[in-house]
Write an enzyme that holds these catalytic residues in place. Structure first.
Site, PDB file in Angstrom:
ATOM      1  CG  HIS B  70      -1.664   1.218   1.496  1.00  0.00           C
ATOM      2  ND1 HIS B  70      -1.274   2.120   2.455  1.00  0.00           N
ATOM      3  CD2 HIS B  70      -2.772   1.741   0.912  1.00  0.00           C
ATOM      4  CE1 HIS B  70      -2.121   3.140   2.464  1.00  0.00           C
ATOM      5  NE2 HIS B  70      -3.034   2.940   1.538  1.00  0.00           N
ATOM      6  CD  GLU B  73      -2.588   2.675  -3.426  1.00  0.00           C
ATOM      7  OE1 GLU B  73      -2.960   1.696  -2.749  1.00  0.00           O
ATOM      8  OE2 GLU B  73      -3.095   3.810  -3.294  1.00  0.00           O
ATOM      9  CG  HIS B  74      -0.109   6.299  -0.488  1.00  0.00           C
ATOM     10  ND1 HIS B  74      -0.536   7.436   0.147  1.00  0.00           N
ATOM     11  CD2 HIS B  74      -1.106   5.400  -0.355  1.00  0.00           C
ATOM     12  CE1 HIS B  74      -1.747   7.234   0.654  1.00  0.00           C
ATOM     13  NE2 HIS B  74      -2.115   5.999   0.370  1.00  0.00           N
ATOM     14  CD  GLU B 145      -4.920   5.282   3.394  1.00  0.00           C
ATOM     15  OE1 GLU B 145      -3.772   5.628   3.055  1.00  0.00           O
ATOM     16  OE2 GLU B 145      -5.661   4.579   2.678  1.00  0.00           O
TER      17      GLU B 145
END
Lengths: 425, 424
Positions: B70, B73-74, B145
């Site tokens: 993840h 991905e950012h 997040e």
């Protein structure tokens, strides 16, 4: 698009398009937001739950399944100070039936039975259905506490618009639901079918042959006494309202409400829309680039305008220690907008992005329905094409002027109460 | 151009697609919708949050921090020559990305300038650029997040359940990791993961919209170059068939109890073929879906509300039937669900209910093909699980009531776990 008036205050439109495999038929009822919100929503949900001949969940759901998984939905929303109560049925087009069933016409008859059956026969819904739908509505209202982002936004809007219809929950509150009895449901059904402004949309390859005729027939059997809806209340901000609440949460929420005291429909507010988009819309916006990316204060920090009310709401999820820093940074970005501290490429990005999204509205049945449904109360709703033309006419000066008009009205903060929520066991 | 190309048509749904395998191994799925003014595109890799331990060929095994897929991905949005969002800002596309247990996908939708947007997508995903400074900046954003998800009860109830069901499989770990685990991520570990999993032979492109197939393939051929690589060795998780614990409870600021209930499959027996997926979904529909007698009963007895739903949850080394919702008495709901599945396993399904359930699913599948996003999601399943596009309708047509009964018989109704979030 073809349009006609079926009865006093009942508009019907058909968008002919062969782009989709389905036909959607949707009926929207519009009433002032008031203490009747709960009763009206309950009446709508009962309509969605069955018909006189299919009164229980099991038989009704089996009927939908036999129509190749037809979907029946209902929703309640706010449009300005009006309550929107909408019911929609989506069915696959006849050409996708395995045994040549006329699914679209069967669907249109079913929707008419759902909406008019009880009103015309003047019979009550079964006790079981009423108890079930009252419970479901109450639990829906209660569940709004679960999503803290939406909860915080709603609280800010309630505080901002206290005393106005828009400050109410469109589904009503628990106490109101508890008090509802059969007589209230009958009255609410009459309000929807007799008094409300009604806007019907059909989108599909072929017009369901009987739908408009059936609707017109049903509305003539009803004693329509449509009264025009009241004008929206639009107020400029007065004294700054600051409310802080505490809850056992890990992350704080900062929601800031701004008002311009002008309001209006799409044609009046297009500059407000672009200003809000550059301020806090897409990933090119000032809030995303500065408050999230440069300062690393939030995962989300965005601004959204509310049509007809002259309101912008900025919401963000931040660590409690950073709430003040985020507040200062957000205000700085709005002040930069008013001072013209943004580039032409920001304007272009916003116009391109908004027009690109609008360009696909007619290729998506749900977006198309939402486009026209949400503009049901507009005198002459703008089309997607016209909206793009309006967007492209907006100038830097229009955007700066729009930013100058907005002033901070309400700050709502949700802070952790210090107690850890209990760990899993 | 170096592609192996197949065309697939479904006459009943009036749909067609092109499946092309590039010389780099990249799988490409294209669905032309010339009547629409919308395009939806995904460039993805078969790499998700569960891939925390791996090796390339004979190289030693690497263990990486939880949440790294993840994080990657950012970070991929930031390139040496600027941010991908800045590039999309010039074309007007709406772009995003997501990471799940088994995949990372980069996507955009647009109505204009499709080929330019495709070029941006293929370029930035193929150009990693990580530095210690940009890694540190992202830790603040992702930290928020993670904090946000800690307050989302639907998320909490699911991960508490997964921890109650899985002993060792990393499906029991949050997709974004923890504030502590992401603090261990460095630019080097990001490059290790990128170089392993972002090889075209492990990736796929899926598009649906108004474009010309030949032109798309030409762009892909120009942008994607074959890379020599040893095969990826993914962890073979030593996950016992048993659950960890039958019940998990947590208190949060919610109005009424939330629950997630799982029936854990014996993974060795379940191969997750398309037929097994559809058998399971039809079992869920007929046992407790909206068309089932039990759904009606649960609703009328006040045991579930409109937020009740089911899911067949499966992937590399994990498989379970999940039931989620809100209830004043979650235990009573689970007992009734188990009794219903047992009844189906013993007595079979009412033939009329089976016909309606099949028709229901068939109609929903047809409808999903209207939506470019739905089409692409189907292609992603095809790419990752090896399904043939549009096979769903064929498999459904051949499905029998006995197939559903057989699936019910495979389930071990004692091997279940319940997770509950209670109000404070």
């Amino acid at each position: 698009m073809t349009e006609k008036t079926l009865a006093d205050g009942v508009k019907y439109s058909f968008v002919k398009t062969d782009r989709f495999k389905t036909t959607v038929m949707s009926i929207g009822f519009y009433l002032p937001l008031s203490r009747n919100n709960a009763a009206n929503t309950l009446a709508l949900n009962l309509m969605k739950s069955g018909t006189e001949s299919l009164p229980d969940t099991y038989s009704f759901q089996r009927r939908l399944a036999s129509l190749y998984g037809a979907s029946a939905v209902a929703w309640t929303a706010k449009i300005g100070d009006c309550q929107e109560l909408r019911i929609a049925l989506t069915v696959n087009d006849d050409r996708y039936s395995l045994n040549a069933e006329p699914t679209v016409n069967l669907g249109s008859q079913l929707l008419c039975d759902m909406v008019f059956g009880r009103v015309l026969s003047d019979t009550d819904y079964p006790k079981e259905a009423v108890l079930r739908e009252k419970r479901l509505l109450k639990e829906n209202i209660l569940a709004k506490l679960n999503d803290k982002r939406t909860y915080a936004r709603n609280r800010c809007e309630q505080i901002m618009c206290e005393g106005e219809g828009y400050g109410l929950d469109p589904e009503g509150n628990i106490d109101d639901v508890d008090r509802l009895e059969n007589a209230d449901i009958r009255e609410a059904l009459k309000r929807l079918t007799e008094e409300a402004f009604v806007s019907v949309q059909v989108i599909g390859a072929a017009e369901p042959s009987d739908f408009a005729r059936l609707l017109a027939q049903n509305f003539t059997k009803i004693n329509r006494r449509f009264a025009f809806l009241p004008l929206d209340t639009v107020k400029a901000s007065s004294d700054l309202k600051e409310v802080t609440e505490k809850m056992p949460v890990k992350q704080g929420k900062l929601v800031m409400g701004f008002k311009n005291g002008i309001g209006g429909n799409d044609r009046d507010t297009v500059a407000d829309w672009i200003m809000t988009d550059i301020f806090g819309g897409g990933p090119y916006s000032k809030l995303f680039c500065n408050v999230r990316e440069k300062l690393s204060l939030c995962y989300y920090c965005s601004a959204r305008p509310t049509r007809r009310k002259g309101i912008i709401v900025v919401d963000s999820g931040v660590e409690e220690a950073n709430i003040e820093a985020a507040r200062i940074a957000i205000l700085q970005q709005l002040s930069d907008m008013a001072d013209g501290n943004f580039e032409d490429k920001d304007i272009n990005s916003s116009k391109l992005s908004l027009c690109d999204t609008i360009g696909s509205v007619e290729s998506d049945q749900n977006m198309l329905l939402r486009w026209y449904a949400s503009r049901s109360l507009d005198e002459a709703p703008v089309t997607p094409d016209e909206m793009c033309r309006l967007i492209n006419k907006v100038t830097r000066e229009d955007i700066m002027a729009a930013a100058k008009n907005f002033t901070l009205d309400t700050i709502y903060t949700l802070r952790p109460d210090g107690s850890e929520s209990e760990a899993e066991q | 151009m170096s592609f192996e190309i197949r065309k697939i048509t479904d006459k009943n749904a009036n749909e067609n697609c092109t499946v092309a395998i590039h010389s780099s191994g990249l799988k490409v799925y294209l669905n032309e919708k010339p009547h629409l003014n919308i395009n939806y595109a995904v460039f993805g890799t078969h790499y998700g949050s569960v891939d925390t331990e791996f090796s390339l060929g004979d190289a030693p095994k690497i263990q990486v921090p939880e949440g790294i897929a993840h994080f990657l991905e950012h970070k991929l949005f930031e390139g040496e020559d600027g941010d991908a969002f800045e590039k999309y800002a010039v074309t007007g596309a709406s772009a995003n990305a997501y990471t799940s247990f088994d995949r990372t996908c980069y996507l955009f939708s647009c109505s204009e300038r499709f080929y330019e947007n495709l070029d941006i997508l293929l370029s930035f995903v193929s150009s990693p650029y990580f530095t210690p400074e940009t890694v540190q900046k992202e830790q603040g954003i992702i930290g928020q997040e993670i904090r946000m998800y800690e307050d989302v009860p639907d998320w909490r109830v699911l991960f508490n359940l997964l921890r109650g069901m899985y002993h060792n499989h990393p499906v029991n770990v949050e997709i974004a990791g923890t504030v502590e685990s992401i603090a261990e991520i460095t630019d080097k570990t990001l490059y290790d993961c990128y170089n392993t999993f972002y090889n075209p032979s492990n990736m796929f492109v899926a598009l649906s919209g108004n474009f010309d197939c030949d032109k798309v393939l030409e762009i892909i051929d120009q942008k994607i170059k074959p890379r020599d690589t040893a095969p990826i060795n993914r962890s073979q998780f030593s996950e016992p068939d048993s659950i960890v614990k039958p019940y998990t409870e947590q208190k949060m600021a919610v109005a009424m109890p939330l629950f997630a209930f799982g029936i854990k499959d014996n993974v060795a027996k379940i191969g997750c073929t398309l037929k097994q997926k559809l058998q399971t979904e039809m079992l869920l529909d007929t046992a407790v879906g909206k068309i089932s007698p039990l759904y009606s009963r649960l609703l009328n007895e006040g045991l579930i509300n409109s937020r009740f739903g089911t899911e067949f949850f499966y992937g590399h080394g994990y498989s379970a039937l999940l039931f989620e919702g809100e209830s004043k008495d979650p235990k009573a709901v689970t007992e009734l669900i188990k009794a219903e599945i047992k009844k189906i396993a013993q007595n079979g399904i009412d033939p009329d209910l089976f016909q309606d359930a099949r028709r229901n699913l068939y109609g929903q599948q047809i409808r999903a093909l209207d939506d470019p996003e739905g089409v692409v999601d189907d292609f992603l399943l095809a790419a990752i699980c090896g399904y043939e596009p549009y096979d769903t309708l064929n498999v459904l047509r051949d499905m029998t009531a006995e197939d559903i009964t057989e699936r019910a018989k495979e389930l071990d109704l004692e091997n279940t776990s319940l997770s509950v979030i209670l109000p404070l």
